[in-house]
Write a protein that holds these residues in place. Structure first.
Motif, short mmCIF file in Angstrom:
data_model
loop_
_atom_site.label_atom_id
_atom_site.label_comp_id
_atom_site.label_asym_id
_atom_site.label_seq_id
_atom_site.Cartn_x
_atom_site.Cartn_y
_atom_site.Cartn_z
N ASP B 172 -12.75 -53.28 -12.99
CA ASP B 172 -13.94 -54.13 -12.98
C ASP B 172 -15.14 -53.40 -13.56
OD1 ASP B 172 -12.78 -56.39 -11.98
OD2 ASP B 172 -13.08 -55.81 -9.88
N TYR B 173 -15.27 -52.12 -13.16
CA TYR B 173 -16.39 -51.35 -13.70
C TYR B 173 -16.28 -51.25 -15.22
CZ TYR B 173 -19.86 -47.68 -14.36
OH TYR B 173 -20.96 -46.97 -14.77
N LEU B 174 -15.04 -50.95 -15.69
CA LEU B 174 -14.84 -50.82 -17.13
C LEU B 174 -15.03 -52.15 -17.84
CD1 LEU B 174 -11.81 -48.35 -17.23
CD2 LEU B 174 -14.24 -47.90 -17.65
N ARG B 175 -14.66 -53.20 -17.19
CA ARG B 175 -14.86 -54.53 -17.78
C ARG B 175 -16.36 -54.77 -17.98
NH1 ARG B 175 -13.76 -60.16 -14.71
NH2 ARG B 175 -14.57 -61.53 -16.35
N GLY B 176 -17.13 -54.38 -16.97
CA GLY B 176 -18.58 -54.51 -17.08
C GLY B 176 -19.14 -53.67 -18.21
N LEU B 177 -18.62 -52.43 -18.32
CA LEU B 177 -19.13 -51.53 -19.36
C LEU B 177 -18.93 -52.09 -20.76
CD1 LEU B 177 -18.22 -47.80 -18.55
CD2 LEU B 177 -20.42 -48.96 -18.38
#
Ligand SMILES: Nc1ncnc2c1ncn2[C@@H]1O[C@H](COP(=O)(O)OP(=O)(O)OP(=O)(O)O)[C@@H](O)[C@H]1O
Ligand SMILES: [Mg+2]
Lengths: 253, 247
Positions: B172-177
């Motif tokens: 999820d964090y990487l998706r946001g990034l």
């Protein structure tokens, strides 16, 4: 030859130099002497172009330096060396890098040629082998000599020295004086020296200018110093009771 | 007051600096030395600050977003753009003004007081050029690189703050990034960091170059370098924001 024409300099309200006209001759040690605050340093800085005079002109031979642009002035400066009162050696560079700096900046010599030249001038000031030292690792007298070496590395035609032997013991002071004088005569340099050291006056005073409160009050050479009866000169030279007694004894004889 | 006097003298100094160098190799050598000083000397402090910058941003947005309808992966997106557009260039350069700027002012000011500048001038060196231009070039190249590092490290900082703690899954964090990426924002980052680098170097060199007096004045010049750089950085930050985002 350097000629100062009616040099005036004011800082704010106070006029420090009040119209000085004098010729500094080539191949001679030209001394500017005077009491503390007389304006010697200001005069020297004007001659060398670090200060602009409020009015008046400075001539290097046929060039009026006061009217040059900064760029033209820099060209002239290739022929100028200066020994600062505090030596002004770059403290993060070694002795060799200090002396080599003008060569690095302005010549296309190879490193070997530059190193040879550095060794040459170090030898000239009798300081072989200090190449790798930092200025802070040398004594005050050595720093003066390194300063001299740096100021002559480009073979200047004009050499300026602000109190070259202040803060040195009498013997070392004498050595520095002799060194500057010899270099001057060897290379026919126009040398201007600020001093209030009597030994310098009597030792290397080829052409002496006495400043007093911003005015030029006496000129002459070391011989004429003894013969002159100028009151200000006498008061300046024979300032200490010891010297006064010597003079009176000499006169009595 | 005398702000126009300083501005005039500042511009004159810069003007007389931009001339043909006496010797390109000496200037290049000095530029490399400065790059080393600014870059290698600052990378750790910049990274350290960036990691907290990113971590705090992630935590605070997690806190603000909790209980709202906004998807959590937005945390990565916000950490990224906040770092790129604002915090990496601005905070990094504010810190560098304190570290590099005060150092430059002290170095040049010390040279002025010890008559090194006079000595160089008498050799025929254009000190306005030799002492300032290599620093400007080095700063304008190296500081944007530092800012790039800061932006990347800030994203790592954000990751460390929310992923290992279990608040957010790493996908999820990487998706946001990687979500809603606008390359133009990177352009803004470089405009800012180059401008700030120029300002903080030029101001600091100016402060050092005209030092008079003794160690008290040197200290003041160093402080002024930092304070004035910081004000100018923040002011130009605002100006660039207005000009480049059009709001
Ligand atoms: N930058 C300056 N700003 C204002 N006044 C100055 C400046 N430089 C020198 N002065 C003044 O000019 C006068 C002459 O100073 P100068 O340094 O030339 O004296 P000096 O003859 O070299 O003395 P000393 O033998 O002590 O070195 C002094 O009264 C000094 O206060
Ligand atoms: Mg003096």
């Amino acid at each position: 030859m350097i000629r100062a024409e009616n040099i005036r300099k004011s800082f704010g309200e106070t006029e420090v130099l009040k119209g000085i006209t004098h010729t500094f001759e080539s191949g001679k040690c030209n001394l500017i002497i005077g009491r503390s605050g007389a304006g010697k340093t200001v005069m020297l800085k004007i001659l060398v172009g670090l200060f602009q005079p409020t009015s008046g002109n400075v001539w290097y031979n046929d060039t009026n330096v006061s009217s040059l642009t900064k760029k033209e002035l820099r060209q002239i400066r290739m022929q100028v060396g200066m020994l600062f009162q505090g030596s002004a050696l770059f403290d993060s560079m070694t002795v060799e890098e200090n002396i080599r700096f003008p060569l690095d900046m302005f010549t296309s010599k190879t490193l070997k040629e530059k190193k040879n030249r550095v060794n040459e001038v170090l030898e000239r000031v009798q300081l072989e082998g200090v190449n790798k030292k930092y200025p802070s690792e040398t004594s005050g007298g050595m720093q003066k000599r390194i300063g001299i070496a740096r100021s002559i590395v480009m073979e200047p035609k004009y050499l300026f020295c602000d109190e070259p032997n202040s803060g040195l013991d009498p013997k070392t002071a004498l050595l520095i004086d002799e060194l500057i004088a010899d270099i001057t005569y060897e290379n026919n340099i126009t040398t201007v020296i600020n001093t209030h050291d009597m030994n310098s006056v009597m030792g290397i005073g080829d052409n002496i200018a006495l400043l007093h409160l911003g005015k030029l009050v006496w000129t002459g050479n070391k011989k004429e110093v003894m013969e002159s009866d100028d009151e200000l000169l006498q008061a300046f030279i024979f300032a200490s009771p010891f010297l006064q007694r010597l003079r009176d004894a000499a006169i009595a004889k | 007051m005398n702000i126009f006097y300083h501005l005039g003298r500042f511009l004159t100094l810069l003007g007389s600096g931009f001339t043909r160098p006496e010797n390109l190799r000496m200037y290049w050598k000095e530029t490399l030395r400065q790059m080393d000083d600014i870059g290698v000397g600052s990378v750790i402090i910049v990274a350290l600050i960036a990691i907290f910058m990113g971590a705090v941003a992630a935590l605070q947005f997690a806190y603000q977003l909790s209980g709202q309808l906004i998807p959590l992966y937005y945390i990565g997106y916000i950490v990224r753009d906040l770092a790129i557009i604002e915090s990496a260039p601005t905070i990094t350069c504010l810190v560098l003004a304190g570290k590099v700027g005060s150092n430059m002012a002290a170095e040049i000011g010390g040279m002025r007081q010890k008559e090194h500048i006079d000595a160089m001038e008498i050799m025929g060196v254009n000190t306005a050029s030799y002492l300032i231009i290599p620093k400007l070039i080095a700063a304008v190249i190296v500081i944007p690189l530092l800012v790039t590092i800061a932006a990347c490290v800030a994203m790592v900082g954000g990751y460390l703050a929310v992923v290992p703690t279990g608040y957010l899954a790493d996908v999820d964090y990487l998706r946001g990034l990687t979500a809603f990426f606008v390359p133009y924002n990177v352009f803004i980052m470089y405009v800012k960091s180059t401008t700030f680098a120029f300002l903080l170097t030029a101001v600091s060199c100016y402060q050092g170059y005209y030092v008079t007096g003794g160690s008290v004045e040197l200290g003041k010049a160093s402080t002024n370098a930092v304070v004035i750089s910081n004000i100018l950085i923040l002011f130009s930050d605002y100006l660039i924001a207005v000009l480049l985002t059009g709001y």
